[in-house]
Design a protein around this motif. Structure first.
Motif, PDB file in Angstrom:
ATOM      1  N   ALA A  43       0.992  -1.286   0.034  1.00 44.06           N
ATOM      2  CA  ALA A  43      -0.055   0.007  -0.044  1.00 44.06           C
ATOM      3  C   ALA A  43       0.900   1.344  -0.089  1.00 44.06           C
ATOM      4  N   GLY A  44       2.071   1.208   0.801  1.00 44.80           N
ATOM      5  CA  GLY A  44       2.859   2.484   0.594  1.00 44.80           C
ATOM      6  C   GLY A  44       3.281   2.783  -0.955  1.00 44.80           C
ATOM      7  N   VAL A  45       3.061   2.071  -1.849  1.00 43.46           N
ATOM      8  CA  VAL A  45       3.498   2.372  -3.289  1.00 43.46           C
ATOM      9  C   VAL A  45       2.706   3.638  -3.625  1.00 43.46           C
ATOM     10  N   PHE A  46       1.356   3.949  -3.178  1.00 46.08           N
ATOM     11  CA  PHE A  46       0.634   5.148  -3.213  1.00 46.08           C
ATOM     12  C   PHE A  46       1.440   6.183  -2.577  1.00 46.08           C
ATOM     13  N   PHE A  47       1.843   5.889  -1.488  1.00 41.18           N
ATOM     14  CA  PHE A  47       2.489   7.169  -0.637  1.00 41.18           C
ATOM     15  C   PHE A  47       3.845   7.682  -1.554  1.00 41.18           C
ATOM     16  N   ASP A  48       4.693   6.546  -2.044  1.00 39.80           N
ATOM     17  CA  ASP A  48       5.908   7.143  -2.771  1.00 39.80           C
ATOM     18  C   ASP A  48       5.616   7.701  -4.053  1.00 39.80           C
ATOM     19  N   SER A  73      15.158  10.241   0.401  1.00 40.51           N
ATOM     20  CA  SER A  73      14.412   9.629  -0.552  1.00 40.51           C
ATOM     21  C   SER A  73      14.175   8.388  -0.518  1.00 40.51           C
ATOM     22  N   ALA A  74      14.406   7.745   0.667  1.00 35.04           N
ATOM     23  CA  ALA A  74      14.096   6.170   0.970  1.00 35.04           C
ATOM     24  C   ALA A  74      12.473   6.133   0.744  1.00 35.04           C
ATOM     25  N   ASP A  75      12.300   5.101   0.007  1.00 40.54           N
ATOM     26  CA  ASP A  75      10.624   4.633  -0.011  1.00 40.54           C
ATOM     27  C   ASP A  75      10.028   4.533   1.248  1.00 40.54           C
ATOM     28  N   PHE A  76       8.802   4.479   1.232  1.00 47.50           N
ATOM     29  CA  PHE A  76       7.855   4.166   2.163  1.00 47.50           C
ATOM     30  C   PHE A  76       8.083   2.721   2.871  1.00 47.50           C
ATOM     31  N   GLY A  77       8.295   1.706   1.941  1.00 53.97           N
ATOM     32  CA  GLY A  77       8.613   0.368   2.523  1.00 53.97           C
ATOM     33  C   GLY A  77       9.699   0.333   3.186  1.00 53.97           C
ATOM     34  N   THR A  78      10.940   0.787   2.993  1.00 53.56           N
ATOM     35  CA  THR A  78      11.978   1.229   3.811  1.00 53.56           C
ATOM     36  C   THR A  78      11.950   1.332   5.211  1.00 53.56           C
ATOM     37  N   HIS A  79      10.948   2.426   5.308  1.00 56.71           N
ATOM     38  CA  HIS A  79      10.347   2.898   6.678  1.00 56.71           C
ATOM     39  C   HIS A  79       9.587   1.882   7.233  1.00 56.71           C
ATOM     40  N   VAL A  80       8.880   1.325   6.817  1.00 57.69           N
ATOM     41  CA  VAL A  80       8.103   0.151   7.217  1.00 57.69           C
ATOM     42  C   VAL A  80       8.854  -0.940   7.927  1.00 57.69           C
ATOM     43  N   ARG A  81       9.916  -1.469   6.911  1.00 58.84           N
ATOM     44  CA  ARG A  81      10.932  -2.406   7.718  1.00 58.84           C
ATOM     45  C   ARG A  81      11.579  -2.026   8.745  1.00 58.84           C
ATOM     46  N   ALA A  82      12.135  -0.640   8.529  1.00 56.54           N
ATOM     47  CA  ALA A  82      12.978  -0.220   9.773  1.00 56.54           C
ATOM     48  C   ALA A  82      12.303  -0.014  11.013  1.00 56.54           C
ATOM     49  N   SER A  83      10.834   0.221  10.949  1.00 55.04           N
ATOM     50  CA  SER A  83      10.095   0.242  11.864  1.00 55.04           C
ATOM     51  C   SER A  83       9.745  -1.018  12.662  1.00 55.04           C
ATOM     52  N   ASN A 125       2.913   9.862  -4.578  1.00 48.04           N
ATOM     53  CA  ASN A 125       2.306  11.232  -3.993  1.00 48.04           C
ATOM     54  C   ASN A 125       2.609  11.928  -2.755  1.00 48.04           C
ATOM     55  N   ARG A 126       4.002  11.619  -2.889  1.00 49.83           N
ATOM     56  CA  ARG A 126       4.709  12.042  -1.503  1.00 49.83           C
ATOM     57  C   ARG A 126       4.459  13.482  -1.075  1.00 49.83           C
ATOM     58  N   ALA A 127       4.634  14.381  -2.067  1.00 52.89           N
ATOM     59  CA  ALA A 127       4.185  15.769  -1.521  1.00 52.89           C
ATOM     60  C   ALA A 127       2.683  15.986  -0.893  1.00 52.89           C
ATOM     61  N   ILE A 183       4.966   6.089   8.725  1.00 55.12           N
ATOM     62  CA  ILE A 183       4.533   7.327   8.019  1.00 55.12           C
ATOM     63  C   ILE A 183       5.189   8.483   8.780  1.00 55.12           C
ATOM     64  N   ASP A 184       5.271   8.596  10.021  1.00 49.22           N
ATOM     65  CA  ASP A 184       5.909   9.651  10.747  1.00 49.22           C
ATOM     66  C   ASP A 184       7.582   9.590  10.388  1.00 49.22           C
ATOM     67  N   ARG A 185       8.084   8.671  10.238  1.00 40.08           N
ATOM     68  CA  ARG A 185       9.440   8.685   9.604  1.00 40.08           C
ATOM     69  C   ARG A 185       9.550   9.133   8.485  1.00 40.08           C
ATOM     70  N   TRP A 186       8.746   8.425   7.394  1.00 38.69           N
ATOM     71  CA  TRP A 186       8.858   8.906   6.061  1.00 38.69           C
ATOM     72  C   TRP A 186       8.464  10.183   5.712  1.00 38.69           C
ATOM     73  N   CYS A 187       7.602  10.772   6.327  1.00 41.14           N
ATOM     74  CA  CYS A 187       7.219  12.332   6.270  1.00 41.14           C
ATOM     75  C   CYS A 187       8.317  13.323   6.750  1.00 41.14           C
ATOM     76  N   SER A 188       9.096  12.899   7.580  1.00 36.25           N
ATOM     77  CA  SER A 188      10.167  13.620   8.326  1.00 36.25           C
ATOM     78  C   SER A 188      11.571  13.304   8.133  1.00 36.25           C
ATOM     79  N   SER A 189      11.659  12.147   7.449  1.00 40.26           N
ATOM     80  CA  SER A 189      13.085  11.790   6.997  1.00 40.26           C
ATOM     81  C   SER A 189      13.972  12.697   6.365  1.00 40.26           C
ATOM     82  N   GLY A 190      13.331  13.454   5.393  1.00 39.99           N
ATOM     83  CA  GLY A 190      14.256  14.394   4.494  1.00 39.99           C
ATOM     84  C   GLY A 190      14.940  13.236   3.343  1.00 39.99           C
TER      85      GLY A 190
END
Length: 185
Positions: A89-94, A166-176, A96-98, A157-164
């Motif tokens: 589902a995070g593909v949508f986030f990537d 270019s890592a994709d959303f899935g990377t943040h899911v796995r890191a969490s 439509n990031r802005a 989501i919090d990490r992805w939004c504030s990370s600065g």
């Protein structure tokens, strides 16, 4: 007709986020959103109960996508199934990031939206748990995997939004998930 519905929702959603970014949420009216979308206020209220709902309408779409991914997953371990579905589902986030970051900022800045956001997350967890149970996961484990999955989703989501980064959303899911595992051991 379905195409028109989705098109109108999409137009309202994109127009709203753009105006919120430019003027702020409180300064934006439904009339502003409708005009920017090239539609009428009356049409707006056919699709959304109120102005805040324009921030949350995709939740049902994302929930359906996540539940579908849980249903179709081949992995047997419940939490891995959930995490894989969240990545899908995070593909949508990537893509439509802005817009997603702008939406998250509006929700975070307005306490009155926190309850609505939590209700959407609660609905997501219940839907995931029910789908895991369909996969013969015992109810208590299904609920636990779903609730932990939603927590991972929120942190990602919090990490992805504030990370600065270019890592994709899935990377943040796995890191969490990795952080959770590190805490549990």
């Amino acid at each position: 007709m379905i195409q028109k519905i989705e098109n109108a929702r999409e137009r309202f959603g994109r127009a709203a986020i753009e105006i919120f970014r430019e003027r702020g949420y409180a300064e934006t009216t439904v009339a502003d959103i409708a005009a920017a979308a090239g539609l009428t206020e009356r049409t707006f209220f056919r699709y959304f109960a109120d102005k805040p709902e324009v921030l949350f309408w995709r939740a049902d779409e994302l929930e359906a996508e996540i539940v579908g991914a849980v249903r179709e997953a081949e992995e047997a371990r419940p939490l891995e199934v959930v995490v894989g579905a969240l990545e899908t589902a995070g593909v949508f986030f990537d893509a439509n990031r802005a817009d997603v970051i702008a939406r998250q900022a509006v929700v975070a800045a307005h306490a009155e939206f926190h309850e609505r956001e939590l209700m959407k997350m609660r609905s997501l967890a219940a839907a995931i748990a029910a789908t895991l149970e369909e996969r013969s996961v015992p109810a208590h484990r299904a609920v636990m995997a779903a609730e932990v999955g939603v927590l991972i989703w929120r942190i990602a989501i919090d990490r992805w939004c504030s990370s600065g980064s270019s890592a994709d959303f899935g990377t943040h899911v796995r890191a969490s998930l990795e952080d959770l595992v590190a805490l549990a051991i």
